[in-house]
Write an enzyme that holds these catalytic residues in place. Sequence first.
Site, PDB file in Angstrom:
ATOM      1  N   LYS A   3       0.843  -1.214   0.000  1.00  0.00           N
ATOM      2  CA  LYS A   3       0.000   0.000   0.000  1.00  0.00           C
ATOM      3  C   LYS A   3       0.874   1.258   0.000  1.00  0.00           C
ATOM      4  O   LYS A   3       1.684   1.469   0.890  1.00  0.00           O
ATOM      5  CB  LYS A   3      -0.911   0.000   1.227  1.00  0.00           C
ATOM      6  CG  LYS A   3      -1.861   1.196   1.252  1.00  0.00           C
ATOM      7  CD  LYS A   3      -2.867   1.107   2.392  1.00  0.00           C
ATOM      8  CE  LYS A   3      -2.422   1.728   3.672  1.00  0.00           C
ATOM      9  NZ  LYS A   3      -2.311   3.204   3.650  1.00  0.00           N
ATOM     10  N   ASP A  59      -3.333   4.087  -2.179  1.00  0.00           N
ATOM     11  CA  ASP A  59      -4.232   4.657  -1.168  1.00  0.00           C
ATOM     12  C   ASP A  59      -4.307   6.165  -1.381  1.00  0.00           C
ATOM     13  O   ASP A  59      -3.705   6.947  -0.648  1.00  0.00           O
ATOM     14  CB  ASP A  59      -3.711   4.312   0.236  1.00  0.00           C
ATOM     15  CG  ASP A  59      -4.733   4.625   1.312  1.00  0.00           C
ATOM     16  OD1 ASP A  59      -5.879   4.959   0.960  1.00  0.00           O
ATOM     17  OD2 ASP A  59      -4.380   4.539   2.499  1.00  0.00           O
ATOM     18  N   LEU A  60      -5.053   6.571  -2.407  1.00  0.00           N
ATOM     19  CA  LEU A  60      -5.105   7.989  -2.774  1.00  0.00           C
ATOM     20  C   LEU A  60      -6.412   8.645  -2.362  1.00  0.00           C
ATOM     21  O   LEU A  60      -6.571   9.858  -2.498  1.00  0.00           O
ATOM     22  CB  LEU A  60      -4.856   8.152  -4.280  1.00  0.00           C
ATOM     23  CG  LEU A  60      -3.500   7.608  -4.758  1.00  0.00           C
ATOM     24  CD1 LEU A  60      -3.346   7.802  -6.255  1.00  0.00           C
ATOM     25  CD2 LEU A  60      -2.351   8.281  -4.024  1.00  0.00           C
ATOM     26  N   LYS A  61      -7.342   7.862  -1.892  1.00  0.00           N
ATOM     27  CA  LYS A  61      -8.630   8.378  -1.380  1.00  0.00           C
ATOM     28  C   LYS A  61      -9.191   9.468  -2.294  1.00  0.00           C
ATOM     29  O   LYS A  61      -9.400  10.615  -1.878  1.00  0.00           O
ATOM     30  CB  LYS A  61      -8.471   8.888   0.053  1.00  0.00           C
ATOM     31  CG  LYS A  61      -8.024   7.811   1.034  1.00  0.00           C
ATOM     32  CD  LYS A  61      -8.044   8.293   2.465  1.00  0.00           C
ATOM     33  CE  LYS A  61      -7.685   7.213   3.460  1.00  0.00           C
ATOM     34  NZ  LYS A  61      -6.278   6.791   3.415  1.00  0.00           N
ATOM     35  N   LEU A  62      -9.449   9.099  -3.530  1.00  0.00           N
ATOM     36  CA  LEU A  62      -9.943  10.084  -4.508  1.00  0.00           C
ATOM     37  C   LEU A  62     -11.295  10.662  -4.086  1.00  0.00           C
ATOM     38  O   LEU A  62     -12.165   9.945  -3.601  1.00  0.00           O
ATOM     39  CB  LEU A  62     -10.061   9.437  -5.897  1.00  0.00           C
ATOM     40  CG  LEU A  62      -8.805   8.809  -6.500  1.00  0.00           C
ATOM     41  CD1 LEU A  62      -9.087   8.360  -7.941  1.00  0.00           C
ATOM     42  CD2 LEU A  62      -7.623   9.767  -6.475  1.00  0.00           C
ATOM     43  N   GLN A  76      -3.093   4.567  16.960  1.00  0.00           N
ATOM     44  CA  GLN A  76      -4.373   3.977  16.559  1.00  0.00           C
ATOM     45  C   GLN A  76      -5.303   3.907  17.766  1.00  0.00           C
ATOM     46  O   GLN A  76      -4.855   3.661  18.882  1.00  0.00           O
ATOM     47  CB  GLN A  76      -4.157   2.544  16.014  1.00  0.00           C
ATOM     48  CG  GLN A  76      -3.366   2.500  14.723  1.00  0.00           C
ATOM     49  CD  GLN A  76      -4.197   2.869  13.509  1.00  0.00           C
ATOM     50  OE1 GLN A  76      -5.324   3.353  13.638  1.00  0.00           O
ATOM     51  NE2 GLN A  76      -3.654   2.659  12.324  1.00  0.00           N
ATOM     52  N   GLY A 124       1.128  -1.703   8.950  1.00  0.00           N
ATOM     53  CA  GLY A 124       2.321  -0.898   8.699  1.00  0.00           C
ATOM     54  C   GLY A 124       3.368  -1.115   9.764  1.00  0.00           C
ATOM     55  O   GLY A 124       4.208  -2.019   9.674  1.00  0.00           O
ATOM     56  N   ARG A 125       3.314  -0.269  10.795  1.00  0.00           N
ATOM     57  CA  ARG A 125       4.370  -0.272  11.815  1.00  0.00           C
ATOM     58  C   ARG A 125       4.706  -1.617  12.441  1.00  0.00           C
ATOM     59  O   ARG A 125       5.884  -1.894  12.658  1.00  0.00           O
ATOM     60  CB  ARG A 125       4.056   0.798  12.875  1.00  0.00           C
ATOM     61  CG  ARG A 125       4.298   2.199  12.339  1.00  0.00           C
ATOM     62  CD  ARG A 125       3.644   3.249  13.172  1.00  0.00           C
ATOM     63  NE  ARG A 125       2.199   3.239  12.987  1.00  0.00           N
ATOM     64  CZ  ARG A 125       1.376   4.126  13.519  1.00  0.00           C
ATOM     65  NH1 ARG A 125       1.852   5.083  14.295  1.00  0.00           N
ATOM     66  NH2 ARG A 125       0.077   4.077  13.293  1.00  0.00           N
ATOM     67  N   ARG A 149      -2.620  -4.761  15.426  1.00  0.00           N
ATOM     68  CA  ARG A 149      -1.444  -4.863  16.299  1.00  0.00           C
ATOM     69  C   ARG A 149      -1.289  -6.307  16.751  1.00  0.00           C
ATOM     70  O   ARG A 149      -2.270  -6.963  17.067  1.00  0.00           O
ATOM     71  CB  ARG A 149      -1.589  -3.949  17.534  1.00  0.00           C
ATOM     72  CG  ARG A 149      -1.536  -2.469  17.203  1.00  0.00           C
ATOM     73  CD  ARG A 149      -0.183  -2.068  16.615  1.00  0.00           C
ATOM     74  NE  ARG A 149      -0.119  -0.685  16.157  1.00  0.00           N
ATOM     75  CZ  ARG A 149      -0.378  -0.287  14.907  1.00  0.00           C
ATOM     76  NH1 ARG A 149      -0.745  -1.152  13.990  1.00  0.00           N
ATOM     77  NH2 ARG A 149      -0.259   0.986  14.574  1.00  0.00           N
ATOM     78  N   THR A 203     -11.230   7.544  10.677  1.00  0.00           N
ATOM     79  CA  THR A 203     -11.220   7.244  12.118  1.00  0.00           C
ATOM     80  C   THR A 203     -10.719   8.430  12.949  1.00  0.00           C
ATOM     81  O   THR A 203     -10.901   8.454  14.155  1.00  0.00           O
ATOM     82  CB  THR A 203     -10.345   6.009  12.424  1.00  0.00           C
ATOM     83  OG1 THR A 203      -9.154   6.110  11.652  1.00  0.00           O
ATOM     84  CG2 THR A 203     -11.066   4.732  12.093  1.00  0.00           C
ATOM     85  N   ASP A 219     -13.524  13.924  -5.816  1.00  0.00           N
ATOM     86  CA  ASP A 219     -13.585  15.086  -6.706  1.00  0.00           C
ATOM     87  C   ASP A 219     -14.861  14.978  -7.537  1.00  0.00           C
ATOM     88  O   ASP A 219     -15.685  14.104  -7.278  1.00  0.00           O
ATOM     89  CB  ASP A 219     -12.324  15.113  -7.597  1.00  0.00           C
ATOM     90  CG  ASP A 219     -11.919  16.526  -7.976  1.00  0.00           C
ATOM     91  OD1 ASP A 219     -12.798  17.300  -8.402  1.00  0.00           O
ATOM     92  OD2 ASP A 219     -10.725  16.863  -7.863  1.00  0.00           O
ATOM     93  N   ILE A 220     -15.003  15.833  -8.554  1.00  0.00           N
ATOM     94  CA  ILE A 220     -16.191  15.712  -9.404  1.00  0.00           C
ATOM     95  C   ILE A 220     -16.097  14.384 -10.168  1.00  0.00           C
ATOM     96  O   ILE A 220     -14.987  13.874 -10.403  1.00  0.00           O
ATOM     97  CB  ILE A 220     -16.353  16.918 -10.371  1.00  0.00           C
ATOM     98  CG1 ILE A 220     -15.130  17.053 -11.277  1.00  0.00           C
ATOM     99  CG2 ILE A 220     -16.614  18.199  -9.603  1.00  0.00           C
ATOM    100  CD1 ILE A 220     -15.334  18.037 -12.414  1.00  0.00           C
ATOM    101  N   PRO A 221     -17.264  13.804 -10.526  1.00  0.00           N
ATOM    102  CA  PRO A 221     -17.266  12.456 -11.127  1.00  0.00           C
ATOM    103  C   PRO A 221     -16.290  12.273 -12.281  1.00  0.00           C
ATOM    104  O   PRO A 221     -15.569  11.278 -12.334  1.00  0.00           O
ATOM    105  CB  PRO A 221     -18.723  12.289 -11.578  1.00  0.00           C
ATOM    106  CG  PRO A 221     -19.504  13.131 -10.611  1.00  0.00           C
ATOM    107  CD  PRO A 221     -18.632  14.316 -10.318  1.00  0.00           C
TER     108      PRO A 221
HETATM  109  O1  C5P Z   1       1.285   1.559  11.016  1.00  0.00           O
HETATM  110  P1  C5P Z   1      -0.148   1.128  10.994  1.00  0.00           P
HETATM  111  O2  C5P Z   1      -0.316  -0.388  10.990  1.00  0.00           O
HETATM  112  O3  C5P Z   1      -0.999   1.795  12.040  1.00  0.00           O
HETATM  113  O4  C5P Z   1      -0.648   1.625   9.569  1.00  0.00           O
HETATM  114  C1  C5P Z   1      -1.978   1.561   9.180  1.00  0.00           C
HETATM  115  C2  C5P Z   1      -2.173   2.088   7.794  1.00  0.00           C
HETATM  116  O5  C5P Z   1      -3.566   2.109   7.524  1.00  0.00           O
HETATM  117  C3  C5P Z   1      -1.669   3.497   7.562  1.00  0.00           C
HETATM  118  O6  C5P Z   1      -1.155   3.574   6.227  1.00  0.00           O
HETATM  119  C4  C5P Z   1      -2.891   4.372   7.707  1.00  0.00           C
HETATM  120  O7  C5P Z   1      -2.871   5.509   6.909  1.00  0.00           O
HETATM  121  C5  C5P Z   1      -3.993   3.419   7.212  1.00  0.00           C
HETATM  122  N1  C5P Z   1      -5.323   3.679   7.767  1.00  0.00           N
HETATM  123  C6  C5P Z   1      -5.576   3.706   9.131  1.00  0.00           C
HETATM  124  N2  C5P Z   1      -6.831   3.951   9.600  1.00  0.00           N
HETATM  125  C7  C5P Z   1      -7.828   4.189   8.751  1.00  0.00           C
HETATM  126  C8  C5P Z   1      -7.604   4.160   7.376  1.00  0.00           C
HETATM  127  C9  C5P Z   1      -6.317   3.912   6.920  1.00  0.00           C
HETATM  128  O8  C5P Z   1      -4.677   3.482   9.922  1.00  0.00           O
HETATM  129  N3  C5P Z   1      -9.044   4.400   9.217  1.00  0.00           N
END
Ligand code: C5P
Length: 228
Positions: free
Chosen positions: A29, A56-59, A183, A203-204, A174, A113, A61-63
Amino acid sequence: MKIALALDVENDKEAYKILDEIEEKVIVKVGYLLFIKYGKELVKSIKDRGFELFLDLKLHDIPNTVYNGVKASIEIGADYLTIHTLGGREMIKKAVEAKGNSNLKLLGVTILTSHSQEYVNYVKSQYSLEDLALNLAREGILNGLDGIVCSSHEVKYLKSNIDKPFLAVVPGIRLVAEKTDDQTRIATPKQAVINGADILVIGRPILQSQDKNQTIKKIKEMIDEART
Ligand code: C5P
């Protein structure tokens, strides 16, 4: 059940180092930072290495503009792309039209979130955050999106209230329930799978681990454990 590695690093050097290190063919991602700075070249090397690409660009805008964005994402090889369901029904429909018969999976984002009741007041909604999120998810799926990004805690509620199957894409994972970073609504891989998640966005917990391949292996074991 798939794992999407959130490649949240500062620069291309770090990104390539991680891509070279990861053995498992996970989904990768890519967010704004890497995409804006290293765009096409980075996504090409993600695909060349055999990973699936999640833009993950979360578009929003206009259609017609979103239509063009979806088309361009398909051209550069995206397998997954996020759009904001808040963009409205016509925007969603145009995104789905742009997707056509391609293999791209369109994923809807509902209420981020990071938002709280304050946001509900800001948009002057008479509905709760939960009701807004459910309504947006339902609109997204019934208008042709393939999945919804949601927390592990929402999966059951959304799946039981939306009359069409969809992919639940779940961040906030986690390995140990106590480690939250920034989070708020976290779950272990096992909990998320039990709740009905289809793709875990992580991610982390992987990026900051000593042995990333070992961590991925461990996550896969936790997923298998939840399924037996
Ligand atoms: O490092 P971590 O596991 O928290 O990363 C979670 C990924 O999911 C990040 O890229 C974050 O932008 C994305 N994300 C999120 N919560 C959301 C939507 C996306 O943590 N509600």
